[in-house]
Design a protein around this motif. Sequence first.
Motif, PDB file in Angstrom:
ATOM      1  N   ARG A  19       4.183   1.320   1.765  1.00  0.00           N
ATOM      2  CA  ARG A  19       5.292   1.538   0.538  1.00  0.00           C
ATOM      3  C   ARG A  19       6.422   3.292   1.013  1.00  0.00           C
ATOM      4  NH1 ARG A  19       1.925   0.661  -3.941  1.00  0.00           N
ATOM      5  NH2 ARG A  19       1.218   3.033  -4.016  1.00  0.00           N
ATOM      6  N   THR A  24       1.081  -0.840  -0.211  1.00  0.00           N
ATOM      7  CA  THR A  24       0.245   0.487  -0.066  1.00  0.00           C
ATOM      8  C   THR A  24       0.812   1.291  -0.335  1.00  0.00           C
ATOM      9  OG1 THR A  24       0.006   0.182   2.167  1.00  0.00           O
ATOM     10  CG2 THR A  24      -1.558  -0.962   1.501  1.00  0.00           C
ATOM     11  N   PRO A  25       0.331   2.360  -0.504  1.00  0.00           N
ATOM     12  CA  PRO A  25       1.499   3.592  -0.305  1.00  0.00           C
ATOM     13  C   PRO A  25       1.993   3.791   0.743  1.00  0.00           C
ATOM     14  CG  PRO A  25      -0.426   4.176  -1.173  1.00  0.00           C
ATOM     15  CD  PRO A  25      -0.748   2.682  -0.838  1.00  0.00           C
ATOM     16  N   THR A  26       1.128   3.580   2.029  1.00  0.00           N
ATOM     17  CA  THR A  26       1.539   3.821   3.065  1.00  0.00           C
ATOM     18  C   THR A  26       3.188   2.654   4.116  1.00  0.00           C
ATOM     19  OG1 THR A  26      -0.631   4.092   4.071  1.00  0.00           O
ATOM     20  CG2 THR A  26       0.967   4.081   6.015  1.00  0.00           C
TER      21      THR A  26
END
Lengths: 290, 161
Positions: free
Chosen positions: A107, A103-105
Amino acid sequence: MKEGFFRPREYHRPNNLQEATWLLSSFGKKARLIAGGTDLLVDKPSEVECLIDVASLDLDYIRRDGDGITIGAATTLDLIERSQMFSAGPYVVLSEAASNMATPTVRNMATIGGNICNASPAADLPLALMVLDSTVKIYGLGGSRVLPIGVFFEDVNRTALNEDELLVEVHIPPSPASTGASFLKLRRHQTAIDLAVVNVAAKLTCSDNFCEDARIALGAVAKRPIYAEKAKRLLTGKGLDGKLIQEAAEVASQETKSIDDVRASAQYRRRMVAVLVERALKLSVTRCGT
Amino acid sequence: MTKRDISICVNGKWYELAVEPYETLLDVLRDRLGHTGTKSGCAKGECGACTVNIDGKAILSCLTLAVQVDGKEILTIEGLHKGAEPHPLQEAFVKQAAVQCGYCTPGMIMNAKALLNHNSNPSEKEVRKTLSSNLCRCTGYERPVKAILEAATIMRGKDER
Ligand SMILES: Cc1cc2nc3c(=O)[nH]c(=O)nc-3n(C[C@H](O)[C@H](O)[C@H](O)COP(=O)(O)OP(=O)(O)OC[C@H]3O[C@@H](n4cnc5c(N)ncnc54)[C@H](O)[C@@H]3O)c2cc1C
Ligand code: FES
Ligand code: FES
């Protein structure tokens, strides 16, 4: 203390590589490096007694030098995903792999070094780095050594690193002109947090559809990420058309050692390797600029 | 066990603590400091309920050790309001009825806060991509997306004034 819990007793944040290798060698098997923690703090291995944080080793950088691109081991995936250096040419394969991970978080925290050194057979970045012919720089008590990334992976969660060694950086050499590459990944639910059922990276160098060179790397189909060598040989030195690409994709799927597991059956994996390799090769051709 | 002394700043206030190397920031926030606004959903990086901001970035507190954030400034859902005035994101979530059971809400808002820190005018697509870090089984995401876009508009208006 109860057995089976993650209970490290020490935490160190060395300021230089010498100190880090000294700590690694003195704690041996009981030491573990920690970077983003997005693998380690999910696994929480109970045998770890000493954590060694890479945060103060100044290993977060992406540099272009005369001889390609160098990425520090502690560089987080969000930076790789957004970096201008991976927005054009065959190098987009790396930002594609990074932006398809987790997920973006996650990453924001996960590092390239952690993804490589965790050595999951389904890891995403290793495939992109393999088709780009990357090398890894390792530092230990005996100084530095450099290995092609293809031989760095030995088994599930096992790498060529000795106990006293850590990964310092990854180097990507320049690619010849008219080279295109791509990364594709099949997940079970196509959600951000699902690891790959199968993942594939491909790179082609071709002029007027004549294939001068090829690389195909496959994930989640063996104990470690592998190159599809036979498929590469089939393509190299030939004129590319739909039929040859399809044939190469079939050959690649025969090179796998797929297994049945919770995410998919071996047979399904082999079918999907053929599908993904075909698509990745076609996409790479369109990106060769010919 | 060897405890380590750390100092962390949570919502503008510094705390000195002795922590075990394996204590997560999530546990320290909730169990030691009583900041229970930050939620524990899965404790393995999948749900985003534990999201906080460190150096303006969205970070999962369940996969961060307290020893790793020694000396850092942490912002949680409890630190967003200014006095009696809620943050525009909080206001928009209420106004848009973007909260149902509310378990995912603190994580969503802290993730949205980090997005707006570096992108004051995000597209709906960018908001949705950001929210892919946060599992919500109640709202279907429509209203949280609306709320975040609305808060962004309000915050841009305030900057111009
Ligand atoms: C929700 C979720 C989704 C995920 N999805 C994906 C996905 O889609 N694809 C994917 O590939 N992975 C995925 N992962 C796994 C993980 O996020 C990545 O592998 C990540 O890159 C690991 O990096 P890290 O810095 O967090 O590693 P850490 O957890 O800090 O370390 C991982 C391992 O590498 C070792 N290590 C770290 N740095 C070094 C170094 N410099 N030298 C030597 N050893 C080192 C550590 O000792 C440890 O054994 C996911 C994880 C989560 C929690
Ligand atoms: S509790 Fe941290 S991601 Fe779910
Ligand atoms: S409001 Fe219930 S999980 Fe999101």
